[in-house]
Structures are given as structure tokens and as C-alpha cells.
Motif scaffolding. Structure first.
Motif, short mmCIF file in Angstrom:
data_model
loop_
_atom_site.label_atom_id
_atom_site.label_comp_id
_atom_site.label_asym_id
_atom_site.label_seq_id
_atom_site.Cartn_x
_atom_site.Cartn_y
_atom_site.Cartn_z
N HIS A 151 0.83 -1.21 0.00
CA HIS A 151 0.00 0.00 0.00
C HIS A 151 0.87 1.26 0.00
O HIS A 151 0.54 2.25 -0.66
N TYR A 152 1.97 1.21 0.74
CA TYR A 152 2.89 2.36 0.77
C TYR A 152 3.46 2.62 -0.62
O TYR A 152 3.48 3.77 -1.09
N LEU A 153 3.93 1.56 -1.27
CA LEU A 153 4.53 1.74 -2.60
C LEU A 153 3.50 2.24 -3.61
O LEU A 153 3.82 3.09 -4.46
N GLU A 154 2.28 1.76 -3.51
CA GLU A 154 1.22 2.26 -4.39
C GLU A 154 0.99 3.75 -4.17
O GLU A 154 0.87 4.52 -5.13
N MET A 155 0.92 4.14 -2.92
CA MET A 155 0.68 5.55 -2.59
C MET A 155 1.87 6.40 -3.04
O MET A 155 1.68 7.48 -3.62
N GLN A 156 3.08 5.92 -2.79
CA GLN A 156 4.28 6.67 -3.19
C GLN A 156 4.32 6.85 -4.71
O GLN A 156 4.75 7.89 -5.19
N THR A 157 3.89 5.84 -5.44
CA THR A 157 3.86 5.95 -6.89
C THR A 157 2.96 7.10 -7.33
O THR A 157 3.28 7.84 -8.26
N ARG A 158 1.87 7.27 -6.62
CA ARG A 158 0.91 8.33 -6.97
C ARG A 158 1.37 9.72 -6.55
O ARG A 158 1.06 10.70 -7.22
N VAL A 159 2.08 9.83 -5.42
CA VAL A 159 2.36 11.16 -4.87
C VAL A 159 3.83 11.54 -4.88
O VAL A 159 4.20 12.60 -4.38
N HIS A 160 4.68 10.73 -5.46
CA HIS A 160 6.11 11.04 -5.45
C HIS A 160 6.34 12.39 -6.12
O HIS A 160 5.76 12.69 -7.17
N PRO A 161 7.19 13.22 -5.52
CA PRO A 161 7.43 14.56 -6.08
C PRO A 161 7.88 14.56 -7.54
O PRO A 161 7.58 15.50 -8.28
N ASP A 162 8.56 13.52 -7.99
CA ASP A 162 8.98 13.46 -9.40
C ASP A 162 7.79 13.46 -10.35
O ASP A 162 7.90 13.89 -11.50
N ARG A 193 3.18 21.53 -4.24
CA ARG A 193 3.21 21.58 -2.78
C ARG A 193 2.28 20.53 -2.19
O ARG A 193 2.60 19.87 -1.21
N LEU A 194 1.11 20.37 -2.79
CA LEU A 194 0.16 19.37 -2.33
C LEU A 194 0.74 17.96 -2.49
O LEU A 194 0.65 17.13 -1.57
N HIS A 195 1.39 17.68 -3.61
CA HIS A 195 2.04 16.39 -3.81
C HIS A 195 3.12 16.16 -2.75
O HIS A 195 3.25 15.05 -2.21
N LEU A 196 3.88 17.20 -2.47
CA LEU A 196 4.94 17.08 -1.46
C LEU A 196 4.34 16.81 -0.08
O LEU A 196 4.86 15.99 0.68
N GLN A 197 3.23 17.47 0.24
CA GLN A 197 2.55 17.21 1.52
C GLN A 197 2.08 15.77 1.59
O GLN A 197 2.24 15.10 2.62
N THR A 253 5.11 13.48 2.04
CA THR A 253 5.62 13.58 3.40
C THR A 253 4.72 12.83 4.38
O THR A 253 5.20 12.06 5.22
N LEU A 254 3.42 13.04 4.26
CA LEU A 254 2.47 12.35 5.14
C LEU A 254 2.51 10.84 4.93
O LEU A 254 2.46 10.06 5.89
#
Length: 177
Positions: free
Chosen positions: A29-40, A51-55, A58-59
Motif C-alpha cells: 500500500h505504501y509503494l502504491e501511494m508513493q507511486t501516486r504522490v512522489h514529487p517526481d 506543494r500538495l504532492h509534497l505534503q 511527506t504524510l
């Protein structure tokens, strides 16, 4: 939805609100979420969207780091259930536990002073067994019995053992110098 609208770390990572977690599922689940919100992934977005993606990133990282560590997960569970572990204020411990801590510390001091890697290794093994036993008890208190004050007391004991573990690791690292 903004990061402020997320209820808790469990909801963010789509995990059940409990101490016993499937860590492989948590990783997934973490990797799925990171794929969606990673700053890149936000390079072509507006400043506000970046900024929202970075938040979110981070969260997500904070949630994952909290939930993957059993002691941090227990503290967090107690917090969202309205129980303060009182680790800074409440130093009351069972006498037997405190005496055991004195023994552990004396053994650590002797082994470190003698630069005895084998003795330190045996202490590490004993500590892992003790922590695992206490974590099993903590799981029962949190997930099955819902005895939150008893769980908070056990978290305080585990914090002592966590500190002992760090000191053991430092003693072992000092042997490598």
C-alpha cells in the motif's frame, strides 16, 4: 482531498486500525501511494499542486515509518484512541522489570568494558526474544482485550528495552573501531 483531510495513518495506507498488521500488505500500500504522490510525478504541475504532492508524500512517509515499527505503531494506536503513554511523566514500573533492567545494564557494561562481542551478541538475542514476547502481549492488549491503560504501561516498558537495544548496538559498533 487534501492531506489535512486524512483521518489517520491507517486510513491513509488503507490498513486496518490494529496492532497486528500484515507488513507485506503495508509495504504494498505504501509503494502504491508513493507511486501516486512522489514529487517526481509533479514536475509538470502548478506550484500549488506540487506543494500538495509534497505534503502527500511527506504524510505517506510519516505514516509508513510509524506503522512499520511496532513500538511507534503501538504509541500511535494509543494516541488515536485517546490514551497518552505518559512516557515522559510516568516512570513507575514493576519492581521485577526494574531489577531486570539493572541486570541487563550491568551485563552490557561488563561486556562492553571487556570488549566481549560474543557476550554482547547473546544480550542482543535475549533482548530480541524479550521484546517479541512483550510485543505479542501488546498485540493481545490492543487488538483482543482492548486494555488500553495496560497497553500504555507496556509501551513504557518497551521504550526502556528500545533504549537498551540502541545502547547494545552502540557497544557493538564501538568494537568495530
Amino acid at each position: 482531498m487534501s492531506p489535512a483531510g486524512v483521518g489517520n495513518h491507517f486510513e491513509l495506507l488503507q490498513m486496518p486500525v490494529c496492532f497486528r498488521l500484515d507488513l507485506a500488505e503495508l509495504d504494498r500500500h505504501y509503494l502504491e501511494m508513493q507511486t501516486r504522490v512522489h514529487p517526481d510525478r509533479s514536475a509538470n504541475l502548478s506550484d500549488a499542486e506540487r506543494r500538495l504532492h509534497l505534503q502527500w508524500a511527506t504524510l505517506t512517509n510519516e505514516a509508513y515509518q510509524t506503522l512499520k515499527q511496532p513500538l511507534a505503531r503501538a504509541r500511535y494506536l494509543l494516541k488515536i484512541r485517546g490514551v497518552d503513554t505518559q512516557e515522559e511523566d510516568n516512570t513507575a514500573m514493576p519492581t521485577e522489570f526494574l531489577l531486570e533492567q539493572i541486570d541487563w545494564r550491568e551485563e552490557l557494561q561488563t561486556a562492553a568494558g571487556d570488549r566481549d562481542a560474543c557476550a554482547l551478541g547473546r544480550l542482543v538475542t535475549r533482548l530480541k526474544v524479550e521484546r517479541n514476547t512483550l510485543f505479542e502481549t501488546l498485540a493481545t492488549l490492543l487488538d483482543d482485550d482492548h486494555k488500553l491503560p495496560a497497553a500504555a504501561a507496556l509501551v513504557r516498558q518497551l521504550a526502556f528495552l528500545d533504549k537498551l537495544g540502541r545502547d547494545l548496538n552502540d557497544a557493538l559498533a564501538a568494537l568495530e573501531d
